[in-house]
Motif scaffolding. Structure first.
Motif, mmCIF file in Angstrom:
data_model
loop_
_atom_site.group_PDB
_atom_site.id
_atom_site.type_symbol
_atom_site.label_atom_id
_atom_site.label_comp_id
_atom_site.label_asym_id
_atom_site.label_seq_id
_atom_site.Cartn_x
_atom_site.Cartn_y
_atom_site.Cartn_z
ATOM 1 N N GLN A 62 0.847 -1.173 0.000
ATOM 2 C CA GLN A 62 0.000 0.000 0.000
ATOM 3 C C GLN A 62 0.895 1.240 0.000
ATOM 4 O O GLN A 62 1.736 1.406 0.876
ATOM 5 N N ARG A 95 0.813 5.327 -0.009
ATOM 6 C CA ARG A 95 -0.117 6.435 0.231
ATOM 7 C C ARG A 95 0.580 7.780 0.069
ATOM 8 O O ARG A 95 1.576 8.038 0.725
ATOM 9 N N SER A 116 -0.372 7.229 -5.049
ATOM 10 C CA SER A 116 -1.039 6.271 -4.166
ATOM 11 C C SER A 116 -1.390 5.019 -4.960
ATOM 12 O O SER A 116 -1.767 5.127 -6.125
ATOM 13 N N LEU A 117 -1.257 3.869 -4.319
ATOM 14 C CA LEU A 117 -1.360 2.608 -5.056
ATOM 15 C C LEU A 117 -1.646 1.476 -4.080
ATOM 16 O O LEU A 117 -1.165 1.490 -2.948
ATOM 17 N N ARG A 118 -2.480 0.528 -4.514
ATOM 18 C CA ARG A 118 -2.740 -0.660 -3.678
ATOM 19 C C ARG A 118 -2.505 -1.892 -4.529
ATOM 20 O O ARG A 118 -3.031 -1.989 -5.642
ATOM 21 N N LYS A 146 -2.711 -6.149 -4.481
ATOM 22 C CA LYS A 146 -3.147 -7.304 -3.688
ATOM 23 C C LYS A 146 -2.168 -8.461 -3.835
ATOM 24 O O LYS A 146 -1.342 -8.478 -4.756
ATOM 25 N N HIS A 178 -1.770 0.105 -13.751
ATOM 26 C CA HIS A 178 -1.763 1.447 -13.169
ATOM 27 C C HIS A 178 -1.009 2.365 -14.106
ATOM 28 O O HIS A 178 0.066 2.016 -14.579
ATOM 29 N N SER A 226 -6.195 3.435 -12.427
ATOM 30 C CA SER A 226 -5.976 2.065 -11.958
ATOM 31 C C SER A 226 -7.152 1.231 -12.400
ATOM 32 O O SER A 226 -8.286 1.680 -12.308
#
Lengths: 227, 198
Positions: free
Chosen positions: A3, A5, A22-24, A26, A202, A212
């Motif tokens: 994650q 931020r 910002s990026l998530r 999984k 992304h 994204s």
């Protein structure tokens, strides 16, 4: 798994390379990070295992916040395969290069040996183990640099331009190899044909993530001047 | 790119190649010590025939050694300043030492050489630097070649491509590129868990 931020970064010469990214990501995802040259792709990747430390904003990997005291653990989790294999391969033999990481992890010689053998076998270059990396072809060097990271058994592998300078056949082989790895994978690229291998995309522009999703349309690519 | 490697002949198969690299290393340094320590011709006369036999057994081309020995030809200039026997002694000592080192390096792979250094408890940083040197020297030479090719392809005569401004620009470019590469290599090492004390 990862994650990021509101990440900001500024190089010593004053160039702002990240501007609130910002990026998530999984677990077990195969992520592509695309953007123009100088859009901040590599800077963002270098934050993922603490080569660069966040000046503003935060990076969390597997529940661990990127801070000095967590650096060792985060580098065990996240491996980076750099764009130019010559930057990664500096030992007298392929074997020694693949053993560099596990030895730094503090593994015994026996464990290192096993890890290196399985990593070299995994990428299909075991027969080159006693060769000097300088004598290898670019495709072989790329494979060895992947093995050099695989031998550390990270749960995330980051690839910076994995297919640059390779011929079409070499590109396909490297991408198939990357697809077959069983971990979270992140590739930074500007080759759009690689997007078909990924399950999440992304787009980065001016140091921020601007799109994204599971794919990306031509309109967005045009808007951010990628095509 | 093609250039000569320090351990070009180290992968041949011969009796001398099969001797353990540690043994060869100790022997070489002992012999060089003996040759340089005494101020007369006897050590050279006794040791060199044995070295010549080892060279013949090693299957490494004799011309390779002769080219290496040529490095100490400048020592012959001392003939003009020193008494004849002293100058010849100086030359024979340096030529013998170079022959022994060349024999050691061309019958031992560089990695074997580093292994032996490790066995003798040489500081880690020193071994790492030697291995960098071996690896990046050739990359450096490749860079020079590539730049020369790129330059020659845009120049119409040798004279143009050897202009001081061109050559100095190239040297500057090489220094900056090597410096930047060293930074990237260090980052790649950090990324794989290297720490300075390690």
């Amino acid at each position: 798994m990862i994650q990021v931020r509101n990440l900001h970064h500024c190089y010593p010469d004053g160039t702002k390379s990240l501007n609130g990214a910002s990026l998530r990501i999984k677990e077990n995802e195969f992520v592509a990070l695309i953007g123009r040259n100088g859009s901040g792709k590599t800077t963002l990747l270098l934050h993922l295992n603490g080569i660069l430390e966040p000046k503003r904003g935060s990076v969390v990997v597997g529940g661990l916040e990127l801070k000095k005291k967590n650096l060792g653990e985060i580098r065990n989790k996240v491996g980076i395969v750099f764009q130019n294999p010559d930057d990664m391969l500096f030992s007298a033999t392929v074997f020694e290069d693949a053993a560099f990481g596990p030895r730094n992890q503090g593994l015994s010689e026996k464990e290192t040996d096993e890890r290196v053998k399985s990593a070299l076998n995994r990428v299909g270059v075991f027969h080159l183990k006693d060769k000097n990396p300088h004598h290898l072809s670019l495709g072989q060097k790329k494979r060895v640099s992947i093995a050099a990271v695989l031998s550390m058994e990270p749960s995330v592998i980051v690839f910076d331009e994995p297919t640059s300078h390779l011929d079409p056949r070499g590109r396909k082989e490297i991408m198939e190899l990357i697809c077959s790895l069983n971990c979270t994978k992140i590739i930074a690229t500007h080759e759009l044909e690689l997007l078909k291998y990924c399950n999440s995309v992304h787009v980065i522009d001016g140091g921020r993530i601007v799109h994204s999703g599971s794919g990306v349309g031509n309109e967005i690519l045009k808007k951010y001047e990628i095509i | 790119m093609h250039h000569e490697y320090i351990d070009k002949y180290s992968r041949l198969d011969s009796v001398v190649h099969k001797i353990d690299s540690r043994t060869k290393m100790i022997l070489s340094f002992l012999l060089i010590l003996i040759i340089t320590a005494f101020n007369n011709f006897y050590p050279v006369l006794i040791i060199m025939p044995l070295i010549v036999i080892a060279i013949l057994l090693s299957k490494v081309p004799v011309m390779f050694f002769l080219r290496r020995i040529a490095i100490c030809l400048p020592f012959l200039l001392f003939l003009f300043f020193l008494p004849f026997s002293k100058a010849v002694l100086l030359f024979s000592k340096s030529a013998s030492s170079i022959t022994i080192i060349t024999l050691l390096m061309s019958t031992t792979t560089f990695s074997g050489f580093l292994e032996a250094l490790k066995f003798f408890k040489t500081p880690k940083i020193f071994i790492l630097m030697l291995s960098f040197f071996y690896r990046y020297l050739f990359l450096f030479i490749d860079n020079i070649h590539r730049m020369r090719h790129a330059c020659d392809s845009r120049c119409f005569s040798k004279k143009q491509s050897f202009k001081p401004a061109t050559v100095s620009g190239m040297i500057g470019n090489l220094v900056v590129r090597s410096y930047e590469q060293s930074e990237r290599v260090y980052l790649a090492m950090l990324a794989r868990g290297y720490n300075d004390s390690g």
